[in-house]
Write an enzyme that holds these catalytic residues in place. Structure first.
Site, mmCIF file in Angstrom:
data_model
loop_
_atom_site.group_PDB
_atom_site.id
_atom_site.type_symbol
_atom_site.label_atom_id
_atom_site.label_comp_id
_atom_site.label_asym_id
_atom_site.label_seq_id
_atom_site.Cartn_x
_atom_site.Cartn_y
_atom_site.Cartn_z
ATOM 1 N N ASP A 165 -6.447 -0.728 66.956
ATOM 2 C CA ASP A 165 -5.158 -0.398 66.338
ATOM 3 C C ASP A 165 -5.058 1.127 66.236
ATOM 4 O O ASP A 165 -5.928 1.763 65.652
ATOM 5 C CB ASP A 165 -5.153 -1.029 64.943
ATOM 6 N N ASP A 202 0.900 -0.420 70.120
ATOM 7 C CA ASP A 202 -0.237 0.320 69.562
ATOM 8 C C ASP A 202 -1.409 -0.571 69.158
ATOM 9 O O ASP A 202 -2.269 -0.147 68.404
ATOM 10 C CB ASP A 202 0.210 1.180 68.375
ATOM 11 N N GLU A 203 -1.430 -1.803 69.655
ATOM 12 C CA GLU A 203 -2.514 -2.717 69.279
ATOM 13 C C GLU A 203 -2.943 -3.531 70.480
ATOM 14 O O GLU A 203 -2.095 -3.962 71.260
ATOM 15 C CB GLU A 203 -2.008 -3.763 68.268
#
Length: 416
Positions: free
Chosen positions: A9, A111-112
């Site tokens: 993350d 973003d993960e």
DNA sequence: TCTGGGGTCCTAGGACCC
DNA sequence: TCTGGGGTCCTAGGACCC
């Protein structure tokens, strides 16, 4: 043998990426070191905070709150508009590094990602060591930090990456659940949101541990299948695989917009809907699907929501046909109240490699499809306003509305 | 709290069929 | 004509995620 899964993350993703971009382009100020935020489009009347710096947290700036609210708390807050193309590039660069350590990568959002490193551990040994290697490489080569959760399934890995930020590796293996996860407030559990927290509270459930120790029959009675899902999650039970490729089936395509001015007339509303249909239609054709269901949604200035949808037999990918249905639905639904937000969505897809031609409209349909294709190509080469329907000229409404074009990769929302 | 925009899945109720 | 019940489809709305 148990699997080993990472959840990676990016910390304050949009803000970190924005800061690095500016440093690389000659700015000397690192906006991560001052109270700053990436915020919604200032052209629109009400943007929101998408990401904030750590110094901004001191002022209690919240992700999701309006820019006005945030500026009240911190008048000197530095605001940067979002730059989505940059975020996609930054995200891709991170995944390129991760790929050197594992082939099973599932991008969960921009973003993960989830990574199945079970096989990689034959080479790298200890999972925490491997997580640290990846974390350090991203930091030194790309300039931003990540938090990595390590466990034996995706749920616990995801919960783990939340334990410590920024720049950290945390484990929640099943044996550590009672110590690391059960004391947390129940709202920290994946899939326990705003509406569920008070319902659980009414049953005396306040922590994830309370939920784990509660009676699943009672949960099922009040929360239906969702109750069983979160009870299993509280026990760390989750078995979905890390989906290797990003090749996933799109179920629906939609665009919506909060209009920059109050819409009071049918004519203006129709133009906004047409503008949304242009974008939805182009994305649909780009996806290679045809749709069999069109829906619209309206939000008025009291924030009351209403929606209508219609299913039909003859699939289409034409802007005109989508618009016909959307406009009809709008006319049937609208009660004349002041409109703040409009949305158009298509779903129920089928492949468009064979076209069902109806006896009645076959020829004109074919012509219309070719026209849509030409418009798409021109817009791809220039931009949306390269070709504009006459009705938009001077209307103050953009000829195409909505985001996510060719470069998007799907965000999975609420499923693992 | 004056609250964006992109998605997914679930549920309840009504229509319709047998 | 009135009655019951099961199955499926459609629609609106709500919940959750990033």
């Amino acid at each position: 043998m148990d699997k080993v899964i990472f959840h990676i993350d990016v910390n304050s993703a949009y803000l970190s990426w924005e800061a690095i971009y500016r440093l690389q382009h000659g700015e000397t100020l690192d906006i991560r070191t001052i109270p700053s935020a990436v915020g919604g489009d200032p052209k629109k009347r009400h943007g929101i905070i998408l990401a904030k710096s750590i110094p901004a947290k001191v002022f209690n700036i919240q992700t999701g709150e309006s820019l006005m609210e945030a500026l009240k708390k911190c008048p000197s807050l530095y605001l940067a508009p979002p730059r989505y193309e940059l975020y996609i590039k930054s995200s891709n660069a991170m995944v390129e590094i991760i790929k050197e350590y594992a082939s099973q990568i599932q991008r969960y959002s921009i973003d993960e990602c989830f990574v199945d490193v079970t096989d990689s551990l034959k080479l790298f040994g200890d999972p925490v060591e491997l997580a640290n290697i990846i974390k350090e490489r991203i930091k030194t080569e790309l300039g931003f930090t990540v938090s990595i959760g390590v466990s034996s399934n995706k749920l616990l890995a995801k919960m783990g990456s939340d334990l410590k930020k920024p720049d950290a590796v945390s484990t929640i293996f099943p044996l550590e659940m009672s110590e690391k996860m059960w004391p947390l407030p129940v709202g920290d559990l994946f899939m326990v949101g705003r509406a569920t927290i008070p319902k659980l509270g009414a049953m005396g459930i306040y922590t994830i541990g309370d939920l784990a120790n509660s009676d699943p029959e009672i949960l099922k009675f009040t929360l239906k299948s969702h109750g069983i899902l979160i009870w299993n999650y509280a026990h760390g039970r989750e078995y979905s695989p890390v989906k290797k490729s990003n090749h996933l089936i799109i179920k629906s395509i939609g665009n919506s917009t909060t209009i920059a001015f109050d819409v009071e007339t049918r004519r203006e509303a129709h133009l906004v809907i047409l503008s949304l249909c242009e974008m939805v239609g182009m994305r649909l054709r780009d996806s290679g699907y045809m749709t069999r269901l069109v829906g619209i949604s309206i939000k008025n200035n009291l924030f009351e929501h209403a929606s209508h949808q219609e299913k039909f037999n003859l699939p289409t990918d034409q802007t005109n046909e989508i618009y016909e249905v959307a406009r009809r639905l709008f006319d049937a639904l609208w009660d004349g109240s002041t409109i703040r937000h409009l949305g158009v969505r298509v779903s129920e897809f089928c492949e468009n490699d064979f076209t069902q031609i109806s006896f009645f409209d076959g020829i004109s349909r074919d012509k219309q499809r070719k026209l849509d294709q030409v418009v798409d190509i021109l817009r791809g080469r220039f931009d949306a306003s390269a070709i504009m329907r006459g009705s938009f000229v001077g209307s103050g409404i953009r000829p195409m509305t909505g985001g996510i074009g060719e470069d998007d990769f799907p965000m999975m929302g609420s499923i693992l």
